[in-house]
Write an enzyme that holds these catalytic residues in place. Structure first.
Site, PDB file in Angstrom:
ATOM      1  N   CYS C 101       0.764  -1.134  -0.106  1.00 39.60           N
ATOM      2  CA  CYS C 101      -0.094  -0.010  -0.082  1.00 39.60           C
ATOM      3  C   CYS C 101       0.810   1.252   0.025  1.00 39.60           C
ATOM      4  CB  CYS C 101      -0.970   0.050   1.079  1.00 39.60           C
ATOM      5  SG  CYS C 101      -1.911  -1.300   1.547  1.00 39.60           S
ATOM      6  N   HIS C 119      -6.680   2.343   4.636  1.00 39.34           N
ATOM      7  CA  HIS C 119      -7.236   1.464   3.624  1.00 39.34           C
ATOM      8  C   HIS C 119      -7.761   0.398   4.340  1.00 39.34           C
ATOM      9  CE1 HIS C 119      -7.365  -1.181   0.522  1.00 39.34           C
ATOM     10  NE2 HIS C 119      -6.474  -2.161   1.039  1.00 39.34           N
ATOM     11  N   HIS C 121     -10.714  -2.801   3.908  1.00 39.53           N
ATOM     12  CA  HIS C 121     -11.459  -4.142   3.244  1.00 39.53           C
ATOM     13  C   HIS C 121     -13.045  -4.024   3.458  1.00 39.53           C
ATOM     14  CE1 HIS C 121      -7.635  -6.455   1.884  1.00 39.53           C
ATOM     15  NE2 HIS C 121      -7.757  -5.365   1.352  1.00 39.53           N
ATOM     16  N   GLU C 142     -27.910  13.500   5.861  1.00 40.44           N
ATOM     17  CA  GLU C 142     -27.379  14.427   6.733  1.00 40.44           C
ATOM     18  C   GLU C 142     -25.712  13.903   6.940  1.00 40.44           C
ATOM     19  OE1 GLU C 142     -28.426  16.995   7.659  1.00 40.44           O
ATOM     20  OE2 GLU C 142     -27.123  17.560   9.356  1.00 40.44           O
ATOM     21  N   HIS C 198     -12.346  -4.736  -3.628  1.00 40.19           N
ATOM     22  CA  HIS C 198     -11.123  -4.687  -2.876  1.00 40.19           C
ATOM     23  C   HIS C 198     -11.506  -3.778  -1.664  1.00 40.19           C
ATOM     24  CE1 HIS C 198      -6.426  -3.750  -2.757  1.00 40.19           C
ATOM     25  NE2 HIS C 198      -7.075  -3.739  -1.763  1.00 40.19           N
TER      26      HIS C 198
END
EC number: 4.2.1.109
Lengths: 247, 247, 247, 247
Positions: C101, C119, C121, C142, C198
């Site tokens: 990543c 990040h 999943h 809202e 992903h």
């Protein structure tokens, strides 16, 4: 000593040997501990549900008060009843009004010799009473094996059908006692009764058995809702386990 | 020393070096810790499921007892078996009856050299055995990359298909051993076997790998139920990732 | 000093001022704390997902290792990179392999001046990439007001449309960098990018903003799945808030 | 003394008797405690929602700041307002901007004599505003009995219909005050108001009553979504409890 609870009963509470014990398995300690577990399960939010446990000697019944936050109880909040005379040995400061569930708990104790009875408003229980008629039925699921046969020693098998009667709700909880008792009589193999649009009562020989039965039944009720949603019947004959596959 | 557990085994427990260790990564400490995690995942409620871990030396197998509350175990509740002879070195006070899962755990150890095997009653696992035939298949989902190829070094890729065999349940858990072993032989790339209307067995080289594989597989099983519910196939060819979009 | 972690890195770890700090808001302390929160959200189970935080001075980047249990990390497990040179100042014992990543986190830092990038999943994220085409769009909810406009000061309004680009997944995570950067360029108002099948990348000026944006976006993704399931469009014109009511 | 909070307000905070108290039931202590509970319910993630509590004397109003992480607040983060004059006695360092919910909380206090008002972005609340028109209605569910009649003493009965008005959302939260007040006037029996595509406001005589009402209502909103999904009406006449069974 000032009450530790957060339920607005700021009245002084005297040390009370009926509910104060250093033993974590004392009913007055177990009820608050287990109600926190049940709250986190979503079974007793909004003061719903309740639990009653008999002491090891069986001569006293401990009952959680109704209308109070179940996850914030302390031992001092418990009612204590004499099992034989059904007279209150102790009324807590938090509420003078005995739980409306008391006659229902007593039915499980007196008719089945139960050591504990749990009442929840589990959404899976309520949904099953909207999806099933007068009986909840499920078979051919491994989790069924956690439940007792009652009418004989041992537990149900994988191919056995679990049947839980569903009774109609009444305006006042104490008025459920007659139909609950009738269901207990008519379903000698049941360790639980569902109440339509209300919830479930589950009992067992001991508090731990009652908890395990309740968990296993709630698992099956939750699964049953998912099976119905997917168009899969909750019962099937032996050898029909693959009949309703959705592939 | 009195037993600390809440499972009604109030018998005195003598200090036992097989299960008493200050090391948190000792199998007898890890099993209770991980079972609490699994309980909170809803995988082992109602005494369902189990776990077995081999020690670092590989000569001993630690096995959680069946029929007990998985979130309330203590090290003293563990069975210990000699790996080579398969004889019990220790039987806990809480139950004399070895777990019916034992032959299944041993199959993963002996046939695959696994260091740990986890068994759950995960509802996503059970639902997938009702939605899929003899195999659970999923592809083109990133989480697949957490799972090993087994037949060669390294993990599955994004475009690889994860295949988990589904075997039929039997009345008695120990009778699953034959078909579980057959599935292990027929699916050399599998690190898990689903059991129809029952749950899943997941193993790995170490307890941590078994836990990670179980989490990754359960994520995929849960996602697969949602995909099926939305009418999206769980597998697709390379380049077909957008074929079944629901927009 | 022996490593405290439970990820099988039993190698000695020397005291390291880059990651050892008594300040709970130090990146090396925050990453393990927040990853436990994300794990409990179901966002990073099975070692999935990750997070990177720049220190207050902005000259260093702290990165969680990939392939490890996110809820069981300790400060010693962190990678530390020099922000300017992109050279590693520290590689942890637990894994020598930098997170795949990293180029994606760096894209958010370099192109947007982000202070942190998360990040996950998340299943709601994955489901939305199966239900939406090249963009996730939602309006008239809202919770949208928790998200920033980016292209100008202030947050989105209730009637504004939140648009999050969806890019296609690649076999190797580092190969996502090009399309992620293209999405960042093409959507100057986005603070997140979804990756099909992903998960999601979310960034913010500070770690707390990134966390808040991620929570708000995940809430909207989860709601969007429910709206689609109920047949309700996720966007509507001003004054059309009641147009799709299901009553 | 340095601020303990994790919301980036690193300015020195002086000891402040308005918010610093050893009493756990002091409003400045209760607000952070309850917001953590609400966060874990998914009601106030992403800084959404809020709560206001009046002190026991009723002369001061404690208000959680908006735009901050609700599960990470400390007593020093609270606004304190004089109930009579509606002037701020205390503005926290974390944000100078009073919560936009303040006029809505004050409406419940002034018009109904409430002791606390809770505002959540509960997804069940939002979904019900997408599934129902101008009123949410449910009857013949036991959990309704946790809610008060308001117009007279006592709680609703099992056969009573719970009615919660739904008002339209506005671009700015403070602009909701007029329609909220109108709803309070028009529904003298309501202890809550739903806001379309936004969330819910629930109030009660005390903070504990407000919390219990909110839990009971959210349970009913969640159940209502499931009932609608299963094609079961949320209201029925007396004696019609079995009319819509899905068996």
């Amino acid at each position: 000593m000032s009450c530790k609870c957060s339920q607005q009963c700021d009245i002084d509470v005297m040390s009370d040997p009926l509910v104060l014990s250093a033993d974590p398995s004392h009913p007055a300690n177990l009820i608050p501990e287990l109600c926190t577990v049940f709250y986190n399960n979503g079974w007793v939010t909004g003061t719903g549900g309740g639990i009653s446990i008999r002491n090891a000697e069986g001569d006293k019944v401990y009952i959680a008060p109704s209308g109070v936050q179940k996850e914030r109880m302390v031992p001092e909040n418990m009612f204590v009843m004499d099992y034989a005379s059904e007279e209150y040995l102790r009324v807590p400061q938090i509420t003078k009004k005995p739980s409306a569930c008391t006659p229902l708990f007593m039915s499980a104790f007196k008719m089945r010799g139960a050591g504990a009875c749990i009442h929840t408003h589990s959404q899976s229980a309520v949904m099953c009473t909207l999806l099933f008629g007068d009986e909840f039925r499920i078979s051919n699921i491994e989790q069924i094996k956690a439940l007792p046969k009652i009418t004989e020693a041992g537990n149900l098998g994988f191919f056995d059908e679990l049947v839980i009667p569903i009774i109609e709700n009444t305006a006042h909880e104490e008025d459920l006692a007659d139909s609950l008792q009738e269901a207990i009589r008519n379903y000698p193999g049941a360790t639980a009764v569902l109440v339509r649009r209300h919830g479930i009562y589950v009992w067992g020989e001991t508090v731990w058995k009652a908890k395990v039965y309740n968990e296993a039944i709630d698992y099956l009720l939750e699964l049953a809702v998912k099976m119905r949603q997917a168009g899969i019947p909750t019962t099937c004959g032996v050898g029909e386990e693959k009949k309703y596959l959705k592939y």
